[in-house]
Scaffold this motif. Structure first.
Motif, mmCIF file in Angstrom:
data_model
loop_
_atom_site.group_PDB
_atom_site.id
_atom_site.type_symbol
_atom_site.label_atom_id
_atom_site.label_comp_id
_atom_site.label_asym_id
_atom_site.label_seq_id
_atom_site.Cartn_x
_atom_site.Cartn_y
_atom_site.Cartn_z
ATOM 1 N N HIS A 78 -4.068 -8.948 11.518
ATOM 2 C CA HIS A 78 -3.768 -8.015 10.435
ATOM 3 C C HIS A 78 -4.660 -8.252 9.212
ATOM 4 C CE1 HIS A 78 -1.345 -5.055 8.357
ATOM 5 N NE2 HIS A 78 -1.225 -5.890 7.325
ATOM 6 N N SER A 82 -9.464 -2.500 7.952
ATOM 7 C CA SER A 82 -8.527 -1.623 7.259
ATOM 8 C C SER A 82 -8.346 -0.353 8.077
ATOM 9 C CB SER A 82 -9.056 -1.286 5.854
ATOM 10 O OG SER A 82 -10.292 -0.607 5.959
ATOM 11 N N GLY A 83 -7.269 0.380 7.822
ATOM 12 C CA GLY A 83 -6.995 1.625 8.555
ATOM 13 C C GLY A 83 -6.734 1.364 10.023
ATOM 14 N N LYS A 84 -7.369 2.207 10.899
ATOM 15 C CA LYS A 84 -7.178 2.073 12.350
ATOM 16 C C LYS A 84 -7.748 0.756 12.869
ATOM 17 C CE LYS A 84 -6.775 6.870 13.612
ATOM 18 N NZ LYS A 84 -7.172 7.932 14.506
ATOM 19 N N GLY A 85 -8.825 0.293 12.245
ATOM 20 C CA GLY A 85 -9.410 -0.991 12.650
ATOM 21 C C GLY A 85 -8.429 -2.126 12.433
ATOM 22 N N ASN A 86 -7.651 -2.035 11.365
ATOM 23 C CA ASN A 86 -6.648 -3.043 11.067
ATOM 24 C C ASN A 86 -5.552 -3.036 12.125
ATOM 25 O OD1 ASN A 86 -3.835 -3.549 9.526
ATOM 26 N ND2 ASN A 86 -5.422 -4.941 8.768
ATOM 27 N N THR A 87 -5.128 -1.843 12.530
ATOM 28 C CA THR A 87 -4.082 -1.703 13.553
ATOM 29 C C THR A 87 -4.564 -2.272 14.881
ATOM 30 O OG1 THR A 87 -3.274 0.276 12.467
ATOM 31 C CG2 THR A 87 -2.575 -0.065 14.741
ATOM 32 N N VAL A 88 -5.798 -1.939 15.251
ATOM 33 C CA VAL A 88 -6.357 -2.444 16.512
ATOM 34 C C VAL A 88 -6.464 -3.965 16.458
ATOM 35 C CG1 VAL A 88 -8.441 -2.491 17.938
ATOM 36 C CG2 VAL A 88 -7.578 -0.317 17.082
#
Length: 154
Positions: A78, A82-88
Motif C-alpha cells: 500500500h 497511487s491510484g490503481k497502481g496503489n491498489t495493484v
C-alpha cells in the motif's frame, strides 16, 4: 456385435499382463538373517532392526503465517504508488506476503522424525515412525510395545 477400437486395445492390454504363478513359493524369498541375527533364533513376536533413519520434515501451516504475511505484505504494498497502481501493489503485496508467511510458518514448525524398519521372525517388514529418538540400532532385537519397537532384554 461390433467392438470399438478402445475395447480391443483394453482387451489386448489385459491379455499382455502375466498371470500369477501358482508355483511361486513366498517362503523362499523370506529373509533368514538380518544384520547378522538369525531370525530362527529370536522369539515368535520379535523382530530385528534392519534400518534406522532420521529426517526433518516441514511442519504444517495453520494459516496464522499466511494471514500475518498477507497483512504485512498488504501494508507494505500500500505504500507503493497511487491510484490503481496503489491498489495493484496492495493486492500483490498481500498475496506475496501470504505465500511467504505460510512458508516461514512451515519452516518454523518443522519436525524431526525417526523411522525404524523392523524385520520380524515371520518375514514381515514394518516401518515405525516416531518424533523421539527410539534408542535403537540396526541389528537390535525388538518387540512391539504400545505400537513402538522396544529393545528386548536378552
Amino acid at each position: 456385435m461390433k467392438l470399438s477400437p478402445l475395447a480391443l486395445i483394453a482387451a489386448a492390454a489385459f491379455a499382455a499382463i502375466p498371470a500369477a504363478h501358482g508355483g511361486d513359493n513366498p517362503a523362499a524369498t523370506r529373509p533368514t538373517e538380518v544384520r547378522g541375527v538369525k531370525l530362527a533364533s529370536i522369539c515368535a513376536a520379535c523382530g530385528v532392526v534392519s534400518d534406522t533413519r532420521v529426517e526433518t520434515r516441514a511442519g504444517k501451516g495453520t494459516g496464522v503465517g499466511a494471514v500475518g504475511g498477507a497483512v504485512v505484505g498488504g501494508l507494505v504494498g500500500h505504500q507503493i504508488g497511487s491510484g490503481k497502481g496503489n491498489t495493484v501493489a496492495t493486492v500483490l503485496g498481500a498475496v506475496g506476503g501470504g505465500v511467504a508467511g505460510n512458508a516461514i510458518e512451515k519452516k518454523a514448525r518443522k519436525e524431526t522424525v525417526w523411522s525404524t524398519t523392523v524385520t520380524f521372525k515371520d518375514g514381515t517388514i514394518r516401518t515405525f515412525e516416531q518424533t523421539t529418538a527410539p534408542g535403537l540400532d540396526a541389528g537390535d532385537v525388538v518387540t512391539v510395545r504400545d505400537g513402538r519397537p522396544v529393545k528386548r532384554a536378552l
